[in-house]
Structures are given as C-alpha cells and as structure tokens.
Design a protein around this motif. Structure first.
Motif, PDB file in Angstrom:
ATOM      1  N   LEU A  27       0.976  -1.561  -0.095  1.00 45.85           N
ATOM      2  CA  LEU A  27       0.347   0.220   0.249  1.00 45.85           C
ATOM      3  C   LEU A  27       0.686   1.455   0.361  1.00 45.85           C
ATOM      4  O   LEU A  27       1.816   1.250   0.732  1.00 45.85           O
ATOM      5  N   THR A  28       0.543   2.232  -1.193  1.00 46.49           N
ATOM      6  CA  THR A  28       1.084   3.213  -1.286  1.00 46.49           C
ATOM      7  C   THR A  28       0.052   4.626  -0.489  1.00 46.49           C
ATOM      8  O   THR A  28      -1.109   4.626  -1.476  1.00 46.49           O
ATOM      9  N   ILE A  29       0.373   5.509   0.128  1.00 46.44           N
ATOM     10  CA  ILE A  29      -0.707   6.749   0.699  1.00 46.44           C
ATOM     11  C   ILE A  29      -0.154   7.907  -0.017  1.00 46.44           C
ATOM     12  O   ILE A  29       0.663   8.209   0.728  1.00 46.44           O
ATOM     13  N   LEU A  30      -1.006   8.983  -0.469  1.00 42.53           N
ATOM     14  CA  LEU A  30      -0.461  10.293  -1.058  1.00 42.53           C
ATOM     15  C   LEU A  30      -1.482  10.576  -0.228  1.00 42.53           C
ATOM     16  O   LEU A  30      -2.356  10.328  -0.312  1.00 42.53           O
ATOM     17  N   ARG A  31      -1.144  12.067  -0.120  1.00 40.80           N
ATOM     18  CA  ARG A  31      -2.651  12.702   0.467  1.00 40.80           C
ATOM     19  C   ARG A  31      -2.187  13.767   0.267  1.00 40.80           C
ATOM     20  O   ARG A  31      -1.599  14.707  -0.302  1.00 40.80           O
ATOM     21  N   ARG A  32      -3.645  14.332  -0.252  1.00 44.66           N
ATOM     22  CA  ARG A  32      -3.934  15.911  -0.859  1.00 44.66           C
ATOM     23  C   ARG A  32      -4.214  17.331  -0.660  1.00 44.66           C
ATOM     24  O   ARG A  32      -5.657  16.930   0.180  1.00 44.66           O
ATOM     25  N   ALA A  33      -3.500  17.851  -0.382  1.00 47.71           N
ATOM     26  CA  ALA A  33      -4.425  19.753   0.667  1.00 47.71           C
ATOM     27  C   ALA A  33      -4.468  20.373  -0.209  1.00 47.71           C
ATOM     28  O   ALA A  33      -2.930  21.077  -1.061  1.00 47.71           O
ATOM     29  N   GLY A  34      -5.217  20.614  -1.246  1.00 44.94           N
ATOM     30  CA  GLY A  34      -5.726  21.786  -1.757  1.00 44.94           C
ATOM     31  C   GLY A  34      -4.705  21.229  -3.839  1.00 44.94           C
ATOM     32  O   GLY A  34      -4.930  19.754  -3.618  1.00 44.94           O
ATOM     33  N   PRO A  35      -4.360  21.589  -4.010  1.00 48.95           N
ATOM     34  CA  PRO A  35      -3.235  21.651  -5.112  1.00 48.95           C
ATOM     35  C   PRO A  35      -1.681  20.804  -5.200  1.00 48.95           C
ATOM     36  O   PRO A  35      -1.442  20.240  -5.486  1.00 48.95           O
ATOM     37  N   GLU A  36      -1.377  20.639  -3.892  1.00 55.24           N
ATOM     38  CA  GLU A  36      -0.404  20.363  -3.340  1.00 55.24           C
ATOM     39  C   GLU A  36      -0.387  18.286  -2.763  1.00 55.24           C
ATOM     40  O   GLU A  36      -1.715  18.296  -2.238  1.00 55.24           O
ATOM     41  N   TRP A  37       0.166  17.919  -3.531  1.00 57.08           N
ATOM     42  CA  TRP A  37       0.648  16.609  -3.029  1.00 57.08           C
ATOM     43  C   TRP A  37       1.738  16.064  -2.609  1.00 57.08           C
ATOM     44  O   TRP A  37       2.427  17.132  -2.460  1.00 57.08           O
ATOM     45  N   ALA A  38       1.242  15.221  -1.317  1.00 59.41           N
ATOM     46  CA  ALA A  38       2.525  15.159  -0.226  1.00 59.41           C
ATOM     47  C   ALA A  38       2.424  12.997  -0.525  1.00 59.41           C
ATOM     48  O   ALA A  38       0.953  12.460  -0.722  1.00 59.41           O
ATOM     49  N   VAL A  39       3.552  12.477   0.226  1.00 57.14           N
ATOM     50  CA  VAL A  39       3.589  11.097   0.365  1.00 57.14           C
ATOM     51  C   VAL A  39       3.647  10.897   1.010  1.00 57.14           C
ATOM     52  O   VAL A  39       4.452  11.289   2.296  1.00 57.14           O
ATOM     53  N   GLU A  40       2.748  10.205   1.721  1.00 59.12           N
ATOM     54  CA  GLU A  40       2.732   9.713   3.070  1.00 59.12           C
ATOM     55  C   GLU A  40       3.376   8.512   3.517  1.00 59.12           C
ATOM     56  O   GLU A  40       3.152   8.592   4.379  1.00 59.12           O
ATOM     57  N   ALA A  41       3.209   7.454   2.525  1.00 58.92           N
ATOM     58  CA  ALA A  41       3.847   6.525   3.179  1.00 58.92           C
ATOM     59  C   ALA A  41       3.873   5.340   1.865  1.00 58.92           C
ATOM     60  O   ALA A  41       2.606   6.055   0.424  1.00 58.92           O
ATOM     61  N   VAL A  42       4.951   4.650   1.479  1.00 55.06           N
ATOM     62  CA  VAL A  42       5.400   4.042   0.609  1.00 55.06           C
ATOM     63  C   VAL A  42       6.005   2.539   1.390  1.00 55.06           C
ATOM     64  O   VAL A  42       6.083   2.190   1.701  1.00 55.06           O
ATOM     65  N   ASN A  43       4.916   1.562   0.008  1.00 58.42           N
ATOM     66  CA  ASN A  43       5.253   0.109  -0.175  1.00 58.42           C
ATOM     67  C   ASN A  43       4.703  -0.594   1.439  1.00 58.42           C
ATOM     68  O   ASN A  43       5.835  -1.709   1.736  1.00 58.42           O
ATOM     69  N   LEU A  44       3.724  -0.043   2.259  1.00 61.01           N
ATOM     70  CA  LEU A  44       3.535  -1.097   3.288  1.00 61.01           C
ATOM     71  C   LEU A  44       3.095  -1.647   3.209  1.00 61.01           C
ATOM     72  O   LEU A  44       1.983  -2.085   2.065  1.00 61.01           O
ATOM     73  N   THR A  45       3.532  -2.993   3.524  1.00 62.30           N
ATOM     74  CA  THR A  45       3.782  -4.906   3.084  1.00 62.30           C
ATOM     75  C   THR A  45       2.278  -5.514   4.229  1.00 62.30           C
ATOM     76  O   THR A  45       2.782  -4.689   5.870  1.00 62.30           O
ATOM     77  N   TRP A  46       1.809  -6.601   4.667  1.00 58.04           N
ATOM     78  CA  TRP A  46       1.785  -6.898   6.284  1.00 58.04           C
ATOM     79  C   TRP A  46       2.798  -8.065   6.465  1.00 58.04           C
ATOM     80  O   TRP A  46       3.424  -8.989   5.295  1.00 58.04           O
ATOM     81  N   PRO A  47       2.768  -9.066   7.612  1.00 56.79           N
ATOM     82  CA  PRO A  47       2.492  -7.917   8.859  1.00 56.79           C
ATOM     83  C   PRO A  47       3.653  -6.220   8.807  1.00 56.79           C
ATOM     84  O   PRO A  47       4.396  -5.651   8.830  1.00 56.79           O
TER      85      PRO A  47
END
Length: 178
Positions: free
Chosen positions: A158-178
């Motif tokens: 799982l990779t998570i991106l966050r957007r605030a208005g027009p701006e994007w940020a990387v929250e997390a990359v390549n989260l796996t279980w466990p």
C-alpha cells in the motif's frame, strides 16, 4: 484527502512480463489480504480492469468495485509476454531517459503517468485504487517526478498519497503485511 494505491496480489506471470497481459493473482494469503482490507475501511474503491486487480479486490471482500481503464499497467508493446531473461538490456539510463523510453508499440512511463494523473487529480474523497506497480509510481511521480521509477513496489503493498488543495505529498510507500 488520501489516495491509497494498493498493488494487486502476486501476479502469476510464469516469469514473463505482463503489463497489459491478463494473468491471475495469487490470493492465497488470506491473512495479508484481510489485514490490508482492514487498513482501507471506508474508502471508495476503484480498480484497474486487469483480472489480477479484480481478483485482489474480491479476495479482500471489496467487490463490486468501480473499474477505470486508465489505471491499467504500462503498455509494454512488443515486450509483452516475453520472459524477463529475453527482455532487451537498455544499459544504464538516466531516470529522465528511462521515463521517456517507449518499448516498440508500447508506451513510456511518462505516457502512462499522463494517463493516470487525471484520475488521481479528479478524486474528491478518500479512495483506494487497486492497480499496478506502474500506477503506484505514476502517483509518486506527481510528488517526486521521474525519481518515482527508483521505488520498488511489492505485490499487495500500500502506498498513500495525501492532497491538500492542489498540493500532493507522500504519506507512506510500500506498506506490507505484517
């Protein structure tokens, strides 16, 4: 607003490149699938039409899902279905050249990213995309440019991106279980 991009479960490619080629996903790790499903509760779900993505969604109990053809993996053209050992060696390429390279009859990473970007920019609420490693990198490219090609993307990560208005940020990359 968060966009979570889940790479499908392990593709059963038989050692061959399967960008647009239909292959099954190995959805046998029910514990990992359930753990990922628990992480994405409440999000709208959109999937690539690839069979491996739909199978992953089904195995996570997320079906039916909305399908968007723009989320397909990169089209590798003449390289599709070739064994990894038989793919041409491009040698060392700067990221800029690699991102612009098109396999014969296929699309470049930049072409694919340009196809995926409007989908991501059009989202208005927390969303889970079930797609491909290339789709993950296309999302990362909105923040880090061609350097997105240097990210490894594991199956069922799982990779998570966050957007605030027009701006994007990387929250997390390549989260796996466990």
């Amino acid at each position: 607003m968060r966009v979570m991009i889940l790479r499908h479960a392990m593709p059963l490619t038989g050692g061959r490149l399967a960008g647009r080629t239909e292959v099954d996903a190995d959805c046998s790790d029910r514990t990992a699938l359930a753990a990922m499903a628990a992480r994405v509760v409440g999000a709208e779900v959109i999937a690539s039409p690839a069979r491996r993505c739909i199978q992953t969604a089904d195995a996570m109990g997320l079906s039916p899902v909305r399908v968007d053809p723009a989320l397909w993996e990169q089209d590798y053209g003449a390289w599709e279905g070739q064994s990894y050992a038989d793919l041409p060696d491009l040698g060392p390429l700067p990221l800029e050249a690699l991102a612009a390279h098109r396999p014969p009859g296929g699309e470049s990473f930049r072409d694919m990213a340009a196809r995926v970007r409007p989908v991501l920019e059009g989202l208005e609420r927390d969303t889970l995309l079930i797609a491909h490693a290339g789709t993950v990198r296309a999302g990362l490219a909105m923040v880090v440019g061609d350097a997105a090609l240097s990210f490894s993307v594991a199956p069922l990560s799982l990779t998570i991106l966050r957007r605030a208005g027009p701006e994007w940020a990387v929250e997390a990359v390549n989260l796996t279980w466990p």
